[in-house]
Structures are given as C-alpha cells and as structure tokens.
Write a protein that holds these residues in place. Sequence first.
Motif, short mmCIF file in Angstrom:
data_model
loop_
_atom_site.label_atom_id
_atom_site.label_comp_id
_atom_site.label_asym_id
_atom_site.label_seq_id
_atom_site.Cartn_x
_atom_site.Cartn_y
_atom_site.Cartn_z
N THR A 159 -0.59 -6.69 -10.10
CA THR A 159 -0.69 -5.22 -10.16
C THR A 159 0.37 -4.61 -11.07
O THR A 159 0.06 -3.78 -11.93
CB THR A 159 -0.54 -4.63 -8.74
N PHE A 160 1.62 -5.01 -10.87
CA PHE A 160 2.74 -4.33 -11.54
C PHE A 160 3.21 -5.02 -12.80
O PHE A 160 3.95 -4.43 -13.60
CB PHE A 160 3.91 -4.18 -10.56
N CYS A 183 0.83 -1.22 0.00
CA CYS A 183 0.00 0.00 0.00
C CYS A 183 0.86 1.26 0.00
O CYS A 183 0.58 2.22 -0.72
CB CYS A 183 -0.94 0.00 1.21
N VAL A 243 2.37 1.84 -3.45
CA VAL A 243 1.38 2.41 -4.37
C VAL A 243 1.25 3.91 -4.14
O VAL A 243 1.19 4.70 -5.09
CB VAL A 243 0.02 1.71 -4.20
N GLN A 244 1.23 4.32 -2.86
CA GLN A 244 1.17 5.76 -2.54
C GLN A 244 2.41 6.48 -3.04
O GLN A 244 2.33 7.59 -3.57
CB GLN A 244 1.03 5.95 -1.02
N SER A 257 2.07 6.92 -6.76
CA SER A 257 1.09 7.98 -7.06
C SER A 257 1.69 9.35 -6.84
O SER A 257 1.52 10.28 -7.64
CB SER A 257 -0.15 7.80 -6.18
#
Length: 397
Positions: A322-323, A270, A273-274, A277
Amino acid sequence: MHSIADQIGDLAEAGEKMIERLRRKAFLPDSRKGLNVRIGIAEAAQLLGCSTNRIRMAEEDGRLPPPPASENGRRVGYTVEDMLNMRAVLGASPARAPSDTPAIIAVQNFKGGVGKSTVTTHLAHYFAVQGYRVLVVDCDSQATTTTLFGFNPHFNITRAETLYPYLSIDPTQADLAYAVKQTPWPNVDLIPSNLELFDVEYELAAAGSDGQSVLAARFRKLKQGLLDLACDYDVVILDPPPALGTISLAVMQAANALLVPLAATTPDFCSTVQFLSMMDQVIGQLIAAGISVDYNFVRLICSKFDGNDPSHAMVRTIMEQTFGPALLPVPILDSAEISHAALRMMTVYELDKPIGTARTNKRCRANLDEALGQIEQLVRTGWGRMAPADEAALLQA
C-alpha cells in the motif's frame, strides 16, 4: 452515595497517587530521574566513527581525560557528557550547519496504542546518543512523554510550565523559552505537558465568530515559536494529541516532517488510512485558508512488530504493497526490554544494564539503532549530508 463525577474523581486521584508511587520507586524518592549510562571504548569509537586507538592517543596526549577507574582498576566507561566532549575535541559532532534547517518532526497517529510516545522518547534518546541537540515538545494533555522523561504531570508540572501561557486566548508569554526544561540527558530538553493544556482547546472552541481567525493566528504563532527555539537544536520532536483538535492541527502545521507509527494489525492499518485521508482533507483546507503546510519527508514506521506472528507478517506485507517506499523498511520489533524499561519510566537507551537477558537487550538495542537510524538518515539527507561513516569504513579508507 457518591455521584458518577465523584466516583470518576476518586479513580483519577487513586491513579495519580499510584503514578507518583511508581515514579518514586523507579528513581529515588525526592530526587529527579538520573542517567547512569556508561559507554565502553569500543562502542564510543563506533559512535564517534573512529578507532579506539585514536581515543587512547587523545587521552595519552591530554586532549581527552581518561574515564575514571573502578576500585579494581577497570575503566567504567564514558558518560553522555564525556561523549559530547569527545565529539567536540575529535571533530565528530553530527550537528547541523548554521545554514541547515532544524528538523521539526511530528510523531502522529490518531489511533491509540501504536506506541506514539514510546517512539517519541526512544527517537529523542537515539538522537542524543548520536550527539545531536534535541528538543522534545509534549503537546498532548495526557502527558505520557512528560512522564517518561521523569516528570509527574499532576504533581511536578503546572499549567504555567506548558504551552498554555503561549497558546491561550489571553497569552502571558511572548515566546517559548519559559517552558524549556532540562532532562537527565545533557543534550535533550523538554517542554512538558499536563491535563490543563486541554484548556486551550476549550478556549479556541469558545472563540465564537472570531474562531477561524484566532485559530489561524495560533497556528502561525506555534510555528514561529518553535522556529525561534529550534535555532539552538538540531532536531525538534513534537508529540501531538491523538485526535484532530486545535493543538494537533497547529502541530501538524508547525512541523517540517511527519512520522506515523502504526502497529501491524488490521485495525491499526485501517485507522492509519483514515488518519491519512483526514490529514489530506485538513491540509487542503489549511492551504486554502492561506496556512502553509510542507514536509521534507513523510514516513510510516511499523512499531510493536512481532516477526514470529504470521498475522503481523501478513499485515506488514499489506503495508508494503500500500505505502511503498513511504513505509520505512526496518520495523521496531516488539521487545520485552522496551516494555520492562517503560515500567521503570525509561527507554532502552537509559538502561545501564539489561533488564532481561544480555542477548535480548543487545538484539533490542541493535534493532532500535537500525530502525531509528532510518529517520536520522532522512534528516541528514535533508541537510545534504550522508550518515556519519562508521569505524569499519574509516579503517578501510
């Protein structure tokens, strides 16, 4: 009664003294960290991409000096210096061509505990073992990487020896050559850090209305300084602070490749991901301000991975979904050998003998070679070359 500031100061002082005691215990008092690694002829041949016979023939005809023998007459193996000479004599250097752009890799994640400095130092030593010329730049005022290279940032490094004189509001250095220090590895240099490097953040924050233009100037200055230095290296590895500050932004803009280590836990996933972003937004703002940001590759690498932990396997599956191909397929396994080496302020590549069992050491080293070799391949692909051929491939040719 001590104030809070006094209590914290006492704790910091006690900690610094303990670090110095640990450093002195890890390598002899009043001496610099040494490198006692010896490489046997079979491993040397594998690293050079040739047969053992070719090495022996070069020793017999005088092109290479044979390694010294121990008291019982056994060959004690080659030093890292010997290996660099062997690469030069046998034409086995992996160095980039003059026209190839040096790889400038930022190892970054804002989440602590992902092994950022451990990955940085192991990556540097991996490239060193493979024969590349490496520069490591510690841009983090916490200076973990500096410590792992054998320097105590509190006792051995002054502010004048860090990036500070180059990046400060009133710079006293016009280029970065002043800050480059030799390490125990003959082909690895270091620009160290210490706590006072954080003063750069304060100065730029206090720049007032001129802050934005000063910031842009510092970004461009760090990039140019690193590009100038990189002419003498194949790979430059940057260890930025684990936060979105001025230095981190300057480092991210100066790099031409990004490696993001993350552990196989939900909080780390998590947080990463932040981080991505935030990077996306910041890069957009930098480009809008006329500051270029471009990477030859962006990859994530799973660190501290425990294959026997079902939760790790589950989170890694989530990462893969995801990646996709941006996640390197081979993770860095969690190993007691890495932890034990770190306690001695070393990497696994610096160990002259296993700390745990020989089997654990061999498994850990093989995993590190495979995991970090993925990054070497990305670098060489950027130069338009494949990885060096191994001995087996040459013998079959």
